[in-house]
Design a protein around this motif. Structure first.
Motif, PDB file in Angstrom:
ATOM      1  N   GLY A  34     -38.354  -1.946  78.479  1.00 58.72           N
ATOM      2  CA  GLY A  34     -37.331  -1.195  77.762  1.00 58.72           C
ATOM      3  C   GLY A  34     -36.659  -0.139  78.604  1.00 58.72           C
ATOM      4  N   SER A  35     -36.546   1.066  78.050  1.00 60.01           N
ATOM      5  CA  SER A  35     -35.858   2.143  78.764  1.00 60.01           C
ATOM      6  C   SER A  35     -36.650   2.648  79.965  1.00 60.01           C
ATOM      7  CB  SER A  35     -35.556   3.299  77.813  1.00 60.01           C
ATOM      8  OG  SER A  35     -36.764   3.865  77.341  1.00 60.01           O
ATOM      9  N   LEU A  36     -37.891   2.212  80.106  1.00 60.52           N
ATOM     10  CA  LEU A  36     -38.716   2.606  81.253  1.00 60.52           C
ATOM     11  C   LEU A  36     -38.872   1.464  82.257  1.00 60.52           C
ATOM     12  CD1 LEU A  36     -41.521   4.572  79.382  1.00 60.52           C
ATOM     13  CD2 LEU A  36     -39.502   5.481  80.541  1.00 60.52           C
TER      14      LEU A  36
ATOM     15  N   THR B 156     -34.026   0.167  86.081  1.00 62.14           N
ATOM     16  CA  THR B 156     -33.050  -0.827  85.586  1.00 62.14           C
ATOM     17  C   THR B 156     -33.248  -0.938  84.084  1.00 62.14           C
ATOM     18  OG1 THR B 156     -34.600  -2.632  85.995  1.00 62.14           O
ATOM     19  CG2 THR B 156     -33.015  -2.157  87.739  1.00 62.14           C
ATOM     20  N   PRO B 157     -33.084   0.178  83.361  1.00 65.27           N
ATOM     21  CA  PRO B 157     -33.393   0.174  81.924  1.00 65.27           C
ATOM     22  C   PRO B 157     -32.536  -0.784  81.136  1.00 65.27           C
ATOM     23  CG  PRO B 157     -32.206   2.168  82.517  1.00 65.27           C
ATOM     24  CD  PRO B 157     -32.503   1.433  83.804  1.00 65.27           C
ATOM     25  N   THR B 158     -33.159  -1.361  80.143  1.00 65.98           N
ATOM     26  CA  THR B 158     -32.430  -2.194  79.190  1.00 65.98           C
ATOM     27  C   THR B 158     -32.382  -1.432  77.881  1.00 65.98           C
ATOM     28  OG1 THR B 158     -34.479  -3.308  78.567  1.00 65.98           O
ATOM     29  CG2 THR B 158     -33.144  -4.362  80.266  1.00 65.98           C
ATOM     30  N   HIS B 159     -31.248  -1.470  77.260  1.00 63.95           N
ATOM     31  CA  HIS B 159     -31.076  -0.764  75.999  1.00 63.95           C
ATOM     32  C   HIS B 159     -30.814  -1.784  74.905  1.00 63.95           C
ATOM     33  CE1 HIS B 159     -30.901   2.987  78.196  1.00 63.95           C
ATOM     34  NE2 HIS B 159     -30.048   2.429  79.017  1.00 63.95           N
ATOM     35  N   PRO B 160     -31.447  -1.597  73.755  1.00 58.17           N
ATOM     36  CA  PRO B 160     -31.214  -2.543  72.661  1.00 58.17           C
ATOM     37  C   PRO B 160     -29.732  -2.548  72.285  1.00 58.17           C
ATOM     38  CG  PRO B 160     -32.763  -0.801  71.999  1.00 58.17           C
ATOM     39  CD  PRO B 160     -32.332  -0.530  73.396  1.00 58.17           C
ATOM     40  N   GLY B 161     -29.192  -3.719  72.061  1.00 61.16           N
ATOM     41  CA  GLY B 161     -27.772  -3.852  71.761  1.00 61.16           C
ATOM     42  C   GLY B 161     -27.539  -3.885  70.350  1.00 61.16           C
TER      43      GLY B 161
END
Length: 144
Positions: free
Chosen positions: A80-82, A139-144
């Motif tokens: 996730g964000s981490l 390389t955080p991914t953020h929920p869309g």
């Protein structure tokens, strides 16, 4: 092999590492800045060609570093964000000099940050006696 423009501090760095002279902050800082510029110039094309996606940019940097003999690898870490990528370099052409002058490692880290467009965190260095240079690149991914 140390490379850089005339006056960048290459000879000073080697002389200081071998004890032939005491470090001069200006010469060392100039060499470290020159090294960062050289890294950015050398790898910018490959990183930019990978596009805007952070993981692809990191992959391009790792491939370019490996092609230059750094024995670089990358692996995803976190969620996730981490999340991020851990880059390891098993070889560094200046690690013996950098053991006495960590500014060289700091300059490389700064160059990676500029190339990738994110703050990167150096976790370990060959110069400090670790098995590899390890850098965390978020390389955080953020929920869309």
């Amino acid at each position: 092999m140390l490379v850089g423009p005339a006056g960048a501090g290459k000879t000073t760095a080697v002389d200081c590492a071998t004890g032939l002279q005491r470090p001069d902050a200006g010469g060392l800082e100039a060499f470290a800045a020159s090294r960062a510029t050289t890294i950015m110039e050398r790898y910018r094309g490959a990183v930019d060609a990978a596009g805007a996606e952070p993981t692809a940019r990191v992959g391009a940097l790792v491939e370019a570093l490996s092609a230059d003999g750094y024995a670089a690898t990358a692996r995803p870490v976190g969620v996730g964000s981490l999340s991020g990528v851990q880059v390891c370099q098993g070889h560094c052409p200046v690690h013996h000099v950098a053991a006495q002058f960590p500014q060289l490692c700091e300059a490389e880290t700064e160059a990676f940050s500029h190339l990738l467009g994110v703050h990167v965190q150096r976790l370990a260095t060959l110069a400090a006696g670790h098995h590899v240079c390890t850098t965390f690149i978020p390389t955080p991914t953020h929920p869309g």
